[in-house]
Write a protein that holds these residues in place. Structure first.
Motif, short mmCIF file in Angstrom:
data_model
loop_
_atom_site.label_atom_id
_atom_site.label_comp_id
_atom_site.label_asym_id
_atom_site.label_seq_id
_atom_site.Cartn_x
_atom_site.Cartn_y
_atom_site.Cartn_z
N UNK A 5 -6.15 -54.77 -29.86
CA UNK A 5 -6.15 -54.16 -31.19
C UNK A 5 -7.21 -54.80 -32.08
N UNK A 6 -7.27 -56.12 -32.09
CA UNK A 6 -8.24 -56.81 -32.93
C UNK A 6 -9.67 -56.55 -32.46
N UNK A 7 -9.86 -56.48 -31.15
CA UNK A 7 -11.20 -56.23 -30.62
C UNK A 7 -11.66 -54.81 -30.96
N UNK A 8 -10.75 -53.86 -30.88
CA UNK A 8 -11.09 -52.48 -31.27
C UNK A 8 -11.46 -52.41 -32.75
N UNK A 9 -10.70 -53.09 -33.55
CA UNK A 9 -10.96 -53.07 -35.00
C UNK A 9 -12.34 -53.66 -35.30
N UNK A 10 -12.72 -54.73 -34.57
CA UNK A 10 -14.03 -55.33 -34.79
C UNK A 10 -15.15 -54.47 -34.23
N UNK A 11 -14.86 -53.70 -33.18
CA UNK A 11 -15.90 -52.90 -32.52
C UNK A 11 -16.21 -51.63 -33.29
N UNK A 49 -6.24 -40.51 -32.53
CA UNK A 49 -5.03 -41.25 -32.17
C UNK A 49 -5.34 -42.14 -30.97
N UNK A 50 -4.64 -43.24 -30.87
CA UNK A 50 -4.81 -44.09 -29.70
C UNK A 50 -3.49 -44.69 -29.29
N UNK A 51 -3.34 -44.86 -28.00
CA UNK A 51 -2.14 -45.49 -27.44
C UNK A 51 -2.54 -46.28 -26.22
N UNK A 52 -1.88 -47.40 -26.02
CA UNK A 52 -2.09 -48.22 -24.83
C UNK A 52 -0.75 -48.80 -24.41
N UNK A 53 -0.51 -48.75 -23.13
CA UNK A 53 0.74 -49.25 -22.54
C UNK A 53 0.40 -50.16 -21.38
N UNK A 54 0.80 -51.42 -21.48
CA UNK A 54 0.52 -52.37 -20.42
C UNK A 54 1.80 -52.68 -19.67
N UNK A 55 1.69 -52.70 -18.34
CA UNK A 55 2.82 -52.94 -17.45
C UNK A 55 2.52 -54.17 -16.63
N UNK A 56 3.43 -55.13 -16.64
CA UNK A 56 3.25 -56.40 -15.92
C UNK A 56 4.40 -56.57 -14.94
N UNK A 95 -7.81 -40.27 -18.78
CA UNK A 95 -8.62 -41.45 -18.46
C UNK A 95 -7.93 -42.33 -17.44
N UNK A 96 -8.65 -42.85 -16.46
CA UNK A 96 -8.01 -43.61 -15.38
C UNK A 96 -7.44 -44.94 -15.87
N UNK A 97 -6.25 -45.28 -15.41
CA UNK A 97 -5.68 -46.59 -15.77
C UNK A 97 -6.54 -47.72 -15.22
N UNK A 100 -8.45 -42.32 -27.20
CA UNK A 100 -8.70 -42.96 -28.49
C UNK A 100 -9.14 -44.40 -28.33
N UNK A 101 -8.79 -45.02 -27.21
CA UNK A 101 -9.22 -46.38 -26.90
C UNK A 101 -10.59 -46.36 -26.22
N UNK A 102 -10.70 -45.63 -25.14
CA UNK A 102 -11.93 -45.66 -24.34
C UNK A 102 -13.10 -44.97 -25.01
N UNK A 103 -12.84 -44.06 -25.95
CA UNK A 103 -13.92 -43.33 -26.61
C UNK A 103 -14.16 -43.78 -28.04
N UNK A 104 -13.59 -44.91 -28.42
CA UNK A 104 -13.92 -45.50 -29.71
C UNK A 104 -15.39 -45.90 -29.70
N UNK A 105 -16.08 -45.72 -30.83
CA UNK A 105 -17.53 -45.93 -30.87
C UNK A 105 -17.90 -47.00 -31.90
#
Length: 343
Positions: A320-326, A334-341, A235-237, A286-291
């Motif tokens: 995380x909280x928004x995914x849980x509510x959605x 499985x899901x993973x997210x890595x943010x780089x600033x 999935x594209x960043x 796991x993030x982008x395809x959560x339903x």
């Protein structure tokens, strides 16, 4: 909660005394059965003894001591109390086993997915990780970041499949990345070497063609306001700049890891602007395809706009909280997210 068996004894005894014709005292065996789910063996036996004494007290008040029905109730309560003590012992044994398994899983996670530093050179990092398997700490999604002479290099990926085979394959790619990333001259060379490592690992496995991984490799040089991205079927960043969010779609497809021999092995690197204050969000499907309840995919790009300026420690917590509510129920992947600033 721990007082529930005692409350059962008290309520059943009071009801039995008030309605002697209904023989409610037979329900006293529910107390030791309930105690087995929360007390150790000794505590369960004590509750069983109290139930027996309560049954005797009710029988004495109703002048039924020595009667067949009263004797049968006492024997039934005593037998259930002994059975409950055995169940309590087995429950404690299973709880100890589960605790040991959790400990091993946590150690395996720390070895496989080592905690990333909050800062590497000129960038800040934060990670969100969640395994789909119940009670599991690790899964088929993986990530890593390391400092090299070419800048900070990162990887995020997703192994096809779930369970222990996916964890095993993820460990192969992560180990190879940690060894090869510092010395690889560029991202295409690194991707090619990762593919070779994965192919070597899969060479004697029966389902070799079904074992592959999608990954994104990122290189952020220190002296240039850019980031180089190599996407191998992942999935594209998302690039967050000045409150706007855009997908970093690859200009040309690159083969997933362990599929270079089947597909075109031409690796294409895309260079994007990456200035001070910009953020790059890497994630797995796991993030982008959560339903949600209607089966609609999670609109990641739209949602992250809401907190694109949030402090980095809060950014992924909002996600995380928004995914849980959605998502209805628990996430099935499985899901993973890595943010780089960039500082």
């Amino acid at each position: 909660m721990l007082l529930a068996p005692l409350l059962v004894i008290a309520l059943v005894s009071a009801t039995a005394l008030l309605t002697p014709q209904l023989q409610f005292s037979r329900l006293l065996d529910a107390a030791p059965a309930l105690a087995a789910a929360m007390f150790p063996v000794a505590g369960t036996l004590v509750i069983g003894l109290l139930a027996v004494l309560a049954s005797l007290g009710v029988a004495d008040a109703q002048h039924d001591i020595g009667q067949t029905a009263s004797n049968f109730s006492l024997i039934a309560i005593a037998a259930i109390a002994l059975a409950a003590a055995y169940v309590s012992r087995m429950r404690q044994r299973h709880e100890r086993t589960l605790a040991e398994v959790r400990t091993v899983a946590e150690i395996a996670q720390r070895a496989l997915l080592r905690p990333l530093p909050q800062q590497i050179e000129h960038i800040d990092l934060d990670v969100l990780y969640q395994a789909a398997a119940a009670q599991a700490c690790i899964g088929g999604d993986f990530y890593e970041a390391t400092q090299t002479s070419h800048g900070v290099r990162l990887i995020i990926g997703d192994i096809r499949g779930k369970g222990l085979p996916a964890v095993d394959a993820a460990s192969v790619i992560l180990s190879a990345f940690r060894v090869l990333a510092p010395g690889a001259p560029d991202l295409p060379s690194l991707a090619e070497q990762l593919d070779t490592s994965m192919s070597w690992y899969c060479r004697n496995l029966p389902d070799t063609l079904e074992r592959f991984a999608t990954i994104v490799l990122v290189e952020i040089p220190a002296g240039e306001p850019i980031a180089r991205v190599l996407n191998c079927g992942h999935p594209p960043p998302l690039l967050l700049q000045g409150g706007e969010v855009r997908e970093v779609v690859p200009s040309a497809p690159s083969p997933p890891v362990n599929m270079a021999d089947l597909l075109d092995a031409d690796y294409r690197v895309d260079t994007i602007p990456f200035h001070t204050g910009d953020r790059l969000l890497l994630y797995t499907d796991g993030v982008s395809e959560a339903r949600d309840a209607d089966g609609s995919f999670y609109p990641l790009a739209q949602r992250v706009c809401r907190w694109s300026f949030a402090p980095l420690p809060d950014f992924l917590e909002h996600l995380r909280q928004d995914l849980r509510a959605y998502v209805v129920g628990t996430c099935a992947d499985d899901l993973a997210a890595l943010v780089v600033h960039r500082r």
